[in-house]
Design a protein around this motif. Structure first.
Motif, PDB file in Angstrom:
ATOM      1  N   HIS A  11      18.958  -0.367-116.149  1.00 60.33           N
ATOM      2  CA  HIS A  11      17.907  -0.026-115.182  1.00 60.33           C
ATOM      3  C   HIS A  11      16.865  -1.126-115.028  1.00 60.33           C
ATOM      4  O   HIS A  11      16.076  -1.102-114.101  1.00 60.33           O
ATOM      5  N   ASP A  14      18.852  -5.627-111.883  1.00 59.59           N
ATOM      6  CA  ASP A  14      19.626  -5.257-110.692  1.00 59.59           C
ATOM      7  C   ASP A  14      20.958  -5.988-110.593  1.00 59.59           C
ATOM      8  O   ASP A  14      21.826  -5.590-109.838  1.00 59.59           O
ATOM      9  N   TRP A  17      24.145  -3.873-111.164  1.00 57.05           N
ATOM     10  CA  TRP A  17      24.694  -2.925-110.189  1.00 57.05           C
ATOM     11  C   TRP A  17      24.859  -3.481-108.783  1.00 57.05           C
ATOM     12  O   TRP A  17      25.649  -2.957-108.024  1.00 57.05           O
ATOM     13  N   LYS A  18      24.153  -4.548-108.398  1.00 57.25           N
ATOM     14  CA  LYS A  18      24.186  -5.015-106.996  1.00 57.25           C
ATOM     15  C   LYS A  18      25.602  -5.260-106.482  1.00 57.25           C
ATOM     16  O   LYS A  18      25.918  -4.894-105.358  1.00 57.25           O
ATOM     17  N   LEU A  66      17.401   5.204-111.637  1.00 57.79           N
ATOM     18  CA  LEU A  66      18.821   5.181-111.249  1.00 57.79           C
ATOM     19  C   LEU A  66      19.090   6.027-110.018  1.00 57.79           C
ATOM     20  O   LEU A  66      19.875   5.637-109.145  1.00 57.79           O
ATOM     21  N   VAL A  69      18.177   4.021-107.005  1.00 54.29           N
ATOM     22  CA  VAL A  69      19.176   2.977-106.738  1.00 54.29           C
ATOM     23  C   VAL A  69      20.413   3.586-106.097  1.00 54.29           C
ATOM     24  O   VAL A  69      20.925   3.084-105.089  1.00 54.29           O
ATOM     25  N   ASN A  73      21.938   3.344-102.021  1.00 56.03           N
ATOM     26  CA  ASN A  73      23.165   2.577-101.854  1.00 56.03           C
ATOM     27  C   ASN A  73      24.391   3.450-101.596  1.00 56.03           C
ATOM     28  O   ASN A  73      25.516   3.065-101.907  1.00 56.03           O
TER      29      ASN A  73
END
Length: 137
Positions: A11, A14, A17-18, A66, A69, A73
């Motif tokens: 977390h 980035d 996860w990007k 999270l 995010v 997305n």
């Protein structure tokens, strides 16, 4: 073929996860698999000079980050797991306990030929009971 996919996310970073989140979503769609996310926070050591409720709310805080995010997305329905302890150990324990058959993880950013594979990723790859897909950051 995968039926349950696990995506570990840091977390605070980035890069975790990007690029990996879109790949995990694509894999889940391709296989018709479920996708779940895990974030591991360090175990909170209670010291004598800290208040009794020190660290309360840490899991809720990380879950909120999270969820933001994932919602931003296209992953609104993805379940979130928050674990406490050693990053690689908690990922491996959850993957085994919950029967995940694919783990998707991002590597650290690095240039060819020296892609950076950190210690947590290396340990997950070496010790996972299932396949691990590494997404280059």
């Amino acid at each position: 073929m995968a039926t349950k996919i696990l995506l570990p996310i840091d977390h605070t970073d980035d890069q975790s996860w990007k690029k990996a989140l879109p790949v995990a979503l694509e894999q889940a769609k391709f296989y018709g698999a479920s996708l779940e996310v895990v974030s591991v926070i360090p175990e909170i050591v209670l010291l004598p000079n800290l208040p009794a409720n020190y660290g309360a709310g840490a899991k809720d805080h990380v879950t909120g980050i999270l969820r933001g995010v994932l919602d931003a997305n296209g992953a609104e329905d993805v379940a979130i797991h928050i674990e406490e302890g050693s990053v690689y150990r908690e990922i491996l324990k959850l993957a085994h306990k919950e029967g995940f058959d694919l783990i998707v993880m991002a590597s650290a950013k690095g240039d060819f030929p020296n892609y950076e594979i950190g210690p947590n990723l290396a340990r997950v790859v070496r010790n996972a009971h299932c396949s691990v897909t590494i997404v280059r950051a």
